[in-house]
Structures are given as structure tokens and as C-alpha cells.
Design an enzyme around this catalytic site. Structure first.
Site, mmCIF file in Angstrom:
data_model
loop_
_atom_site.group_PDB
_atom_site.id
_atom_site.type_symbol
_atom_site.label_atom_id
_atom_site.label_comp_id
_atom_site.label_asym_id
_atom_site.label_seq_id
_atom_site.Cartn_x
_atom_site.Cartn_y
_atom_site.Cartn_z
ATOM 1 N N TYR A 107 -4.522 13.271 -29.091
ATOM 2 C CA TYR A 107 -3.464 13.348 -28.079
ATOM 3 C C TYR A 107 -2.898 11.961 -27.790
ATOM 4 C CZ TYR A 107 -1.122 14.195 -23.606
ATOM 5 O OH TYR A 107 -0.192 14.269 -22.590
ATOM 6 N N GLU A 195 -14.815 8.832 -33.170
ATOM 7 C CA GLU A 195 -15.977 8.610 -32.317
ATOM 8 C C GLU A 195 -17.115 9.602 -32.538
ATOM 9 O OE1 GLU A 195 -13.139 11.221 -29.837
ATOM 10 O OE2 GLU A 195 -13.038 9.667 -31.370
ATOM 11 N N ASP A 251 -34.448 6.812 -16.038
ATOM 12 C CA ASP A 251 -33.466 6.108 -15.211
ATOM 13 C C ASP A 251 -34.120 5.455 -13.997
ATOM 14 O OD1 ASP A 251 -31.658 7.150 -17.022
ATOM 15 O OD2 ASP A 251 -31.050 8.794 -15.719
#
Length: 543
Positions: A107, A195, A251
């Protein structure tokens, strides 16, 4: 990010060197303008794999703001719209005159063509999935990209007329303008998605753009991040106390190690055991942090109250809501008891920042450009009226970058490489109502799964490997007696990032061993089945 062997600096060195290292990273930046693509975050991750910093920003960002940010390059993401849709997202057309290299993807390429006076039309034949890319100009963007290699396509529109000054770099069987360039202005476009892992030379193309076209240098490294973060934590916190809600995942554990390195005993971790963790995990977590690493962890046993909150609840979203609400309640109570604290540390990651930034809301229609499939598995955020100031050192990192930081700062591999685990834990791996008996059954079955894949040396072959308990019973026979018991579903999947996933193909012997152990060792189970559904159309978790 690259892990270096340079020792961590002292507090004084951190303070003196912070501003210069921060400026270095800022100068080496690629910005991704997001038009709602499911792959926007993936583009940012691929850029960072080249050791160059990247950020995702809204398509509504003005050219003036872009100039102020001074990126070395700009990438326009893909998106679900057609450039001719009534409310199709547009970028500031002044972007083309900034003198900054631009790469349009799908796009993004079509929008570049349209805004610069070219033509984009609905293709006679859409192109989805793998396609062979044939190189017409092997320079600049396509240097070292092999002609005939596979690239991943996903488009229904195509460029039918190039803007003035543009030339074709590559084509496919169905797409004459698969890659284009205006070399003098450093404007490039590709109709495919470099990607994604399906594009064979996609990463080579990205490296060409980052290094050859944008002139970036590899300044985004693990060591750079550690030096900056430790200095910033010390400067922000000073001599104040910090509270961290520790879950045991990579995390929060990485954040605990990072904070402890920066401020030592000013940190207090709170671990709330809601009763939905895997077998032995709460005990192991407290042992590791308190006894081995001497990081203060306050253990809070909330098993009974969490289970009471979801008694009789069968809807998965309601389970999440109630567990999240109770977590906040317990956290507030316990933080008051342990306090006072000035700062609350959160393991917010960059994908959380992107999602919460609301960058993809169309200003005219009020609708998101990208569709959200389901709410996140993790327990919801804390209330805004908490009395703490926030410290979020990981908010610029992706999950794979957090793992690298964890390893660099000494986090044990058993935590660094831990499979992703949802915040509500086993409560959403028990379909329907959650009871104490069902938790015990699933905990034991899940332990067998993890134990056997570790024995087989295959733990790291899977993105996730776990058991699910279904709210039905089936007939079986054990010891010449009829049984009526629960089935266990095995879910072993492979993935690069969790966005898409495929069911794993483990050896039959491994599946047989897991099945035999579960049926023989876990009371209440007489059947084991294997989930062979990919994502999409399914999801990784069952709820």
C-alpha cells in the site's frame, strides 16, 4: 541487537556518558509510517535486526514533524485499504520533498505512485502468497537479491503507470511493477512484503535500504541500551523506592534484573500467586530471586480469592476481566502494606506502546484501519489513579530484544527462553468453568508435556508447548474397567513471532510417550488428542 562483552559502567560513568549515547541512537533512526498493516511491527523488528533503531508512527504525522525527528530513512507500511477508497489513509505529500530516502511497501508503494502522479488500478488478477521476483535493475535496493527468488505478495491493486522519473527495478509474472525507484530522490517502492520470512531475500533488501541507501550505522546494540537505561533509571529514581509486580516471565524478570543493577535494594518485587501458574513455578521463582540473586521478592498468596472470583464463570473474556480486576485489587492492598513507594515499574514493551497509541484511527470515520482479532492474554493495566510515578525502561523493546537484554544482564536461561505464558495462566487453558480439581489435573498434564519435550531436547524447537483441558468427558477403559474422564489437548506450535503459527510435527514416539504418561499419571484423564490447527484460522491459545 548485538551483545558485547563490555562491562557495565559505574554510576558516575553512566551519568557522564548518557546524553552522548542517547544522541547517537537518535541520529541513526528509521521511521515506519503505519497505514494499518498487520506487519508494521514486523518491519520495525527487521530494521532493528540490522542494529539500527526504528519506530512506528502514525500516518497522520506531518512532514514538518518528520523533519524535526530527523530520521535517516522512512518506510511506508502496507495496509488493508485501496488508495482509492473514500477514507483511505494518506500521508503528508510534502514527505517526498524532504530529501529523506523513502521505501513504500505494498500500500505504501501504491500511495507513493498515486501522490506523485502515477496510476494505480484494481489488478485483473490479484497476487497472494509466494511469487518469483525477476530483477530488471540489480543496483541500489536490489543489490545481491537473486533473480527468480521468492517474495511474498498480498495485493489486489497494481501500479499501471509510473510517476515521472521512476523506473522499474523488478517484475513478477502478474505484476509488471513489482519494485520501482526514483534513484535521484531516493524514493523506492516494492509491491511485495520483504519483512516476512517467506520472502527469501527480503532481509537483504531491507539491509540495502538501511545501510546502502540511508547510510545508517549499527548503533542500536544491547550494550548501548543497557548503558542508557541504567543511567536513565538512576537519574529518574534518585534515592526513592520502586515497586515491581513480578510475574516470573521474561519481561518482568529482565526488568527486575535491570532495576536491581541500577538501584539495588531500592527495588521491591511483589509476586502475586493467583493460583493459575504451572507446577512448581511459584516456588522456583521465589527461590531464584530471593535466595540465588538476592533480589527482594514479597510473595502474596492469592490463590483462594482469585479462584473464588471466577467461580462459575465460563466466558473467556469474563475470566480475563475478573482476574485482571482482582489482580489490581490485591496489588493496591499489598502495595499499601509494603509501602510507601514513589515509583511503579512496569514491563511495558514496544508492541504495547504501538497498540495503545491509537495511531491507526481514521480521523473521519473514527474506525481503526487495522482490525483487532481478540483482546490480549495478559492481565490488564493498572488503574490511572494509582499514587505512583511510572518507570518503564523496556517500552522501546520488542520481545526478542528483551531476551537479549536479559541474557546480557545475567538472567538465567530457564527464564530467558521460557515459552510465552498468558497472564491469566491455566485459567484460560481450562475451557469453561475453572475449579480446583481441574487446575490440579491440567497442572499435572502440563508438567508431563514440558518434562518430556525437555528430556527429548526439543524445548527450544517449539514456540509454545502446552496442554488444554476440555469441559467434556468421554468413555475409556483402564484395567478392564469403564472410565468416564476428561480429554487433554496437546498444543505444540512453531512460530517466529506469535503473529502467525503452525502446528509442530514432533516425532510420533514423543507424542506416544506424552500420551501414555498423562493417561497413566494424571487422575481424571483417559484420552489425549493433538491439535493440528495453524494460526490463522485458529489462535495459539484456545481461549
Amino acid at each position: 541487537m548485538t551483545i558485547t562483552e563490555t562491562p557495565l559502567p559505574s554510576k558516575q560513568d553512566q551519568t557522564n556518558n548518557n546524553s552522548s549515547s542517547n544522541d547517537t541512537v537518535k541520529r541513526q533512526m528509521i521511521l515506519i509510517i503505519d497505514f494499518g498493516s498487520q506487519y508494521s511491527e514486523l518491519i520495525a523488528r527487521r530494521i532493528r535486526e540490522t542494529e539500527v533503531y526504528s519506530e512506528v508512527i502514525s500516518y497522520r504525522t506531518s512532514a514538518e514533524k518528520l523533519k524535526e525527528l530527523n530520521p535517516k530513512g522512512i518506510i511506508l507500511s502496507g495496509g488493508p485499504n485501496s488508495v482509492y477508497d473514500e477514507y483511505a489513509p494518506q500521508c503528508d505529500p510534502e514527505i517526498w520533498s524532504l530529501g529523506i530516502p523513502v521505501l513504500g511497501v505494498c500500500y505504501g508503494m501504491q500511495l507513493m505512485v498515486k501522490q506523485l502522479g502515477g496510476g494505480v488500478e484494481r489488478a485483473k488478477r490479484g497476487e497472494y502468497g509466494k511469487a518469483s521476483l525477476f530483477i530488471d535493475d540489480p543496483t541500489d535496493l536490489l543489490t545481491n537479491v537473486e533473480s527468480g527468488s521468492t517474495m511474498w505478495m498480498s495485493h489486489g491493486d497494481s501500479c499501471t503507470q509510473l510517476p515521472e522519473g521512476f523506473s522499474i527495478l523488478a517484475h513478477t509474472e502478474n505484476t509488471p511493477c513489482a519494485a520501482i525507484a526514483e534513484h535521484q530522490k531516493k524514493l523506492f517502492g516494492v509491491q511485495f512484503h520483504p519483512e516476512v520470512i517467506h520472502s527469501e531475500y527480503g532481509f537483504a533488501l531491507i539491509r540495502n535500504f538501511v545501510y546502502h541507501i540511508c547510510g545508517c550505522e549499527p548503533t542500536w546494540t544491547t550494550q548501548t541500551f543497557l548503558e542508557q537505561s541504567i543511567a536513565e533509571i538512576r537519574k529518574t529514581v534518585g534515592d526513592k523506592r520502586v515497586l515491581l509486580a513480578l510475574s516470573g516471565g521474561v519481561d518482568s524478570s529482565t526488568l527486575a534484573f535491570l532495576l536491581h543493577e541500577a538501584i539495588g535494594d531500592q527495588l521491591t518485587c511483589m509476586f502475586i500467586d493467583q493460583g493459575f501458574m504451572r507446577k512448581g513455578e511459584p516456588e522456583r521463582l521465589v527461590e531464584l530471586f530471593n535466595d540465588q540473586f538476592h533480589i527482594n521478592v514479597e510473595y502474596v498468596n492469592g490463590r483462594d480469592r482469585f479462584l473464588a472470583q471466577i467461580e462459575g464463570v465460563t466466558d473467556p473474556e469474563e475470566k480475563r476481566r475478573k482476574i485482571g480486576h482482582e489482580f489490581i485489587k490485591v496489588f493496591e492492598e499489598e502495595s499499601t502494606r509494603l509501602g510507601p513507594f514513589d515509583y511503579l515499574a512496569q514491563g511495558t514493551l514496544y508492541p504495547d506502546v504501538i497498540e495503545s497509541a491509537d495511531t491507526n484511527v481514521d480521523p473521519k470515520t473514527g474506525e481503526r484501519v487495522a482490525v483487532k482479532i481478540k483482546s490480549h492474554h495478559n492481565v490488564g493495566g493498572l488503574p490511572k489513579n494509582l499514587r505512583f510515578k511510572l518507570v518503564e525502561p523496556l517500552r522501546k523493546l520488542f520481545k526478542d530484544e528483551v531476551r537479549k537484554v536479559g541474557r546480557a544482564i545475567g538472567l538465567p536461561e530457564e527464564i530467558v527462553s521460557r515459552h510465552p505464558f498468558p497472564g491469566p495462566g491455566l485459567a484460560i487453558r481450562i475451557l469453561g468453568e475453572v475449579t480446583s480439581d481441574k487446575l490440579n489435573i491440567l497442572r499435572d498434564a502440563d508438567f508431563v508435556v514440558r518434562d518430556e519435550i525437555k528430556k527429548a531436547g526439543m524445548y527450544h524447537d517449539f514456540w509454545q508447548a502446552f496442554a488444554v483441558l476440555l469441559p467434556v468427558k468421554s468413555v475409556g477403559v483402564m484395567g478392564d474397567k469403564r472410565t468416564y474422564a476428561y480429554p487433554i489437548v496437546l498444543r505444540l506450535i512453531t512460530s517466529e513471532d506469535g503473529m502467525t503459527a503452525d502446528w509442530a510435527r514432533p516425532p510420533y514416539d514423543l507424542l506416544e510417550t506424552i500420551s501414555n504418561r498423562i493417561v497413566n499419571e494424571v487422575k481424571g484423564v483417559n484420552r489425549v488428542v493433538y491439535d493440528i490447527t495453524s494460526k490463522p484460522p485458529g489462535t495459539i491459545e484456545w481461549e
